[in-house]
Design a protein around this motif. Sequence first.
Motif, short mmCIF file in Angstrom:
data_model
loop_
_atom_site.label_atom_id
_atom_site.label_comp_id
_atom_site.label_asym_id
_atom_site.label_seq_id
_atom_site.Cartn_x
_atom_site.Cartn_y
_atom_site.Cartn_z
N ARG A 53 -27.60 -10.36 15.28
CA ARG A 53 -26.03 -10.13 15.46
C ARG A 53 -25.27 -11.06 14.58
O ARG A 53 -24.45 -11.74 14.96
CB ARG A 53 -25.35 -10.26 16.71
N SER A 54 -25.74 -11.03 13.02
CA SER A 54 -24.98 -11.95 12.28
C SER A 54 -24.99 -11.43 10.78
O SER A 54 -25.65 -10.22 10.65
CB SER A 54 -25.76 -13.30 12.27
N SER A 55 -24.55 -12.19 9.65
CA SER A 55 -24.28 -11.77 8.58
C SER A 55 -25.61 -12.22 7.73
O SER A 55 -25.66 -12.12 6.73
CB SER A 55 -23.26 -12.30 8.00
N LYS A 56 -26.78 -12.41 8.44
CA LYS A 56 -27.91 -13.01 7.77
C LYS A 56 -28.54 -11.71 7.04
O LYS A 56 -28.40 -10.46 7.41
CB LYS A 56 -28.98 -13.32 8.96
N GLY A 57 -28.94 -11.88 5.81
CA GLY A 57 -29.50 -10.96 5.05
C GLY A 57 -28.38 -10.09 4.05
O GLY A 57 -28.73 -9.28 3.38
N TRP A 58 -27.13 -10.48 4.27
CA TRP A 58 -26.03 -9.65 3.58
C TRP A 58 -26.24 -10.42 2.11
O TRP A 58 -26.76 -11.43 1.79
CB TRP A 58 -24.77 -10.14 4.16
N ARG A 59 -26.01 -9.37 1.01
CA ARG A 59 -25.91 -9.67 -0.28
C ARG A 59 -24.83 -9.04 -1.03
O ARG A 59 -24.14 -8.34 -0.54
CB ARG A 59 -27.35 -9.45 -0.76
N LEU A 60 -24.54 -9.54 -2.16
CA LEU A 60 -23.71 -8.86 -3.23
C LEU A 60 -24.57 -7.77 -4.05
O LEU A 60 -25.55 -8.37 -4.44
CB LEU A 60 -22.93 -9.96 -4.18
N ALA A 61 -23.76 -6.78 -4.53
CA ALA A 61 -24.50 -5.88 -5.20
C ALA A 61 -24.79 -6.29 -6.58
O ALA A 61 -25.76 -6.03 -7.55
CB ALA A 61 -23.46 -4.61 -5.50
N ALA A 62 -24.13 -7.74 -7.04
CA ALA A 62 -24.41 -8.46 -8.20
C ALA A 62 -25.77 -9.33 -8.30
O ALA A 62 -25.96 -10.00 -9.12
CB ALA A 62 -23.21 -9.18 -9.00
N ASP A 63 -26.12 -9.60 -6.98
CA ASP A 63 -27.02 -10.79 -6.93
C ASP A 63 -28.55 -10.24 -7.55
O ASP A 63 -29.18 -9.36 -6.86
CB ASP A 63 -27.41 -11.04 -5.35
N MET A 64 -28.89 -11.03 -8.61
CA MET A 64 -30.08 -10.55 -9.13
C MET A 64 -31.21 -11.34 -8.83
O MET A 64 -32.04 -11.78 -9.66
CB MET A 64 -29.93 -10.66 -10.85
N TYR A 65 -31.53 -11.73 -7.62
CA TYR A 65 -32.68 -12.19 -7.05
C TYR A 65 -32.92 -11.59 -5.53
O TYR A 65 -32.06 -11.02 -5.07
CB TYR A 65 -32.21 -13.68 -6.98
N ASP A 66 -34.42 -11.80 -5.12
CA ASP A 66 -34.33 -11.60 -3.81
C ASP A 66 -33.67 -12.27 -2.66
O ASP A 66 -33.72 -13.50 -2.73
CB ASP A 66 -35.90 -11.50 -3.50
N VAL A 67 -33.21 -11.63 -1.80
CA VAL A 67 -32.43 -12.12 -0.50
C VAL A 67 -33.51 -12.18 0.50
O VAL A 67 -33.97 -11.05 0.72
CB VAL A 67 -31.25 -11.56 -0.13
N THR A 68 -33.92 -13.57 0.99
CA THR A 68 -34.78 -13.53 1.90
C THR A 68 -34.27 -14.66 3.14
O THR A 68 -33.36 -15.01 3.06
CB THR A 68 -36.18 -14.12 1.19
N ASP A 69 -35.18 -14.66 4.30
CA ASP A 69 -34.69 -15.77 5.25
C ASP A 69 -34.63 -17.08 4.72
O ASP A 69 -33.70 -17.82 5.41
CB ASP A 69 -35.94 -15.62 6.32
N GLU A 70 -35.18 -17.40 3.69
CA GLU A 70 -34.96 -18.63 3.03
C GLU A 70 -34.14 -18.69 1.95
O GLU A 70 -33.40 -19.84 1.75
CB GLU A 70 -36.30 -19.16 2.31
N GLN A 71 -33.76 -17.57 1.47
CA GLN A 71 -32.75 -17.52 0.24
C GLN A 71 -31.81 -16.54 0.36
O GLN A 71 -31.87 -15.49 0.51
CB GLN A 71 -33.24 -17.31 -1.26
N ALA A 72 -30.33 -17.08 0.94
CA ALA A 72 -29.18 -16.29 1.16
C ALA A 72 -28.62 -15.68 0.14
O ALA A 72 -28.91 -16.22 -1.24
CB ALA A 72 -28.16 -17.18 1.91
N GLY A 73 -27.89 -14.56 0.22
CA GLY A 73 -27.35 -13.80 -0.96
C GLY A 73 -25.89 -14.57 -1.15
O GLY A 73 -25.57 -15.49 -0.59
N GLY A 74 -25.17 -13.88 -2.03
CA GLY A 74 -23.87 -14.13 -2.58
C GLY A 74 -23.69 -15.12 -3.66
O GLY A 74 -22.47 -15.59 -3.91
N LEU A 75 -24.71 -15.54 -4.14
CA LEU A 75 -24.68 -16.76 -5.48
C LEU A 75 -23.83 -16.02 -6.46
O LEU A 75 -23.18 -16.81 -7.30
CB LEU A 75 -26.03 -17.01 -5.79
N SER A 76 -23.73 -14.77 -6.69
CA SER A 76 -23.20 -14.08 -7.90
C SER A 76 -21.66 -14.07 -7.82
O SER A 76 -21.13 -12.92 -8.59
CB SER A 76 -23.82 -12.77 -8.33
N LEU A 77 -21.16 -14.49 -6.70
CA LEU A 77 -19.71 -14.19 -6.44
C LEU A 77 -18.98 -14.25 -7.60
O LEU A 77 -18.91 -15.33 -8.20
CB LEU A 77 -19.08 -15.15 -5.27
N HIS A 78 -18.15 -13.24 -7.99
CA HIS A 78 -17.24 -13.19 -9.14
C HIS A 78 -16.26 -12.10 -8.99
O HIS A 78 -16.38 -11.25 -7.93
CB HIS A 78 -17.87 -12.98 -10.46
#
Length: 470
Positions: free
Chosen positions: A388-413
């Motif tokens: 029940r959380s935002s875990k695993g969410w990513r941006l359509a622009a994220d050009m890397y794998d989103v995993t339990d260890e690496q969160a998404g969203g780095l490509s925010l623009h």
Amino acid sequence: MKSIKQYLPLLLISGALTACDSSSDTETTSTDESSSSLDVLLEVTPDETTSLRYAQFEFSAPDASGYECAINEENFSDCESPFFKEEIALGSNWLSVRAYDEAGDFGEVTSFSWYVNDVFFEGHEDLVATNISPSPVEPNSWRGIFRINCDFAHSSYDDPIVFPGQNDAAHLHRFYGNTEVDENTTMASLYTEGESTCQGNLLNLTSYWVPALLAPVYDQITGERELDNNGDPAWQVVPAVVGNDDEAHEVFYYSAGVDDLDSVQPLPPGLRMIAGVASTRPGEEQDSTVARWHCQTWESNDATNPQFSATIPECHEPDRLRMDLFYPSCWDGENLDSEDHRSHMAYPINEGGIEGTHCPDSHPVPVVRVSYHYAFGVLPEYTHPVERSSKGWRLAADMYDVTDEQAGGLSLHGDWFNAWHPSVMEAILSNCIKAGLDCHDGNLANGYRLSGTREGTQEEPPIINSGMGY
């Protein structure tokens, strides 16, 4: 959707010469008894009296190989039909056009004069009278701020700044503002086509877009990850909390990025900007002064609680995930765009001393600062049935794998393409930002506020290649 052109009568002007008498705002036309093949037929979109601060002209002559145009006191220079002028001054104006043939011989001049009223003097359906006066900004907060809400317009894989004229060339974007934006959008079309999903409608035809925020699709009974039609892990768009006029949640802010408020200039019509870096990968985190995430329950703020994340944090139901994106606010004073879509703009600097935060010498013109502030509801339809959380969410622009260890969203623009009515932008700067007021809900601090939001097409294309597109 209605086009702005439906509000603008076309005036057809022909003949050898239309002379403008600026003292009386009248026109006198003289023509030869026999028309020349270089006589110009002129089609005009502004009325003779208008509050529009742009103008578009179409012209033709049977044997013309080219044309020259002049606005007001400017010298004649080469031009093409349609001729678009993005910033027309208040008061009397006139356009002159002449054609020339292959031998370089000119026909006579055709001119049109018109008068531009202040939109606040003339009145407009998207200006609403109000008796609510904005309050001063909080201490240790923004210098002065104007906030508007927008509804979602549509999604597409287009980007008219980075990939002009190229359909489906980008990752999945969500657009707000002008309803007719696609890969072919130009400054002229932005001002003359469509309506807006933002407060202000025809007074705010600016386009705002960001990469779509995506959540994994889970079977809500088993918790298993669902697959799309290609057998790949399925994704769904997480919508932002926007478009509610009864409980305003302003998502677009206009403020000052420098300490000297008197030096700040209005954003020029047609300016294009990008904030943040789409290619950001792990180990290259963006500065929190440009792009950042936080949970609403953190109550983050720059002054007393600067708790921000470069990646999407794990926010739990019923929290909201928040995103902040700040645009550069120092302009080179000349270019509305640049080859890399960044070089014409810069962020303010603070090197200490009495100057405080100011613009660098390379980009000496401080303009109104644009920033995006989105909130995304962490709701059951977008979360794992157990976590029940935002875990695993990513941006359509994220050009890397989103995993339990690496969160998404780095490509925010985000991207921003200006089509504000200049008189309204000037009022925002003068009445709210320079006056140090906190102007909510499109309140212009002059007895008017902007009209409310409206829906766009709400078109949602399928999510292809995890939002990365075709």
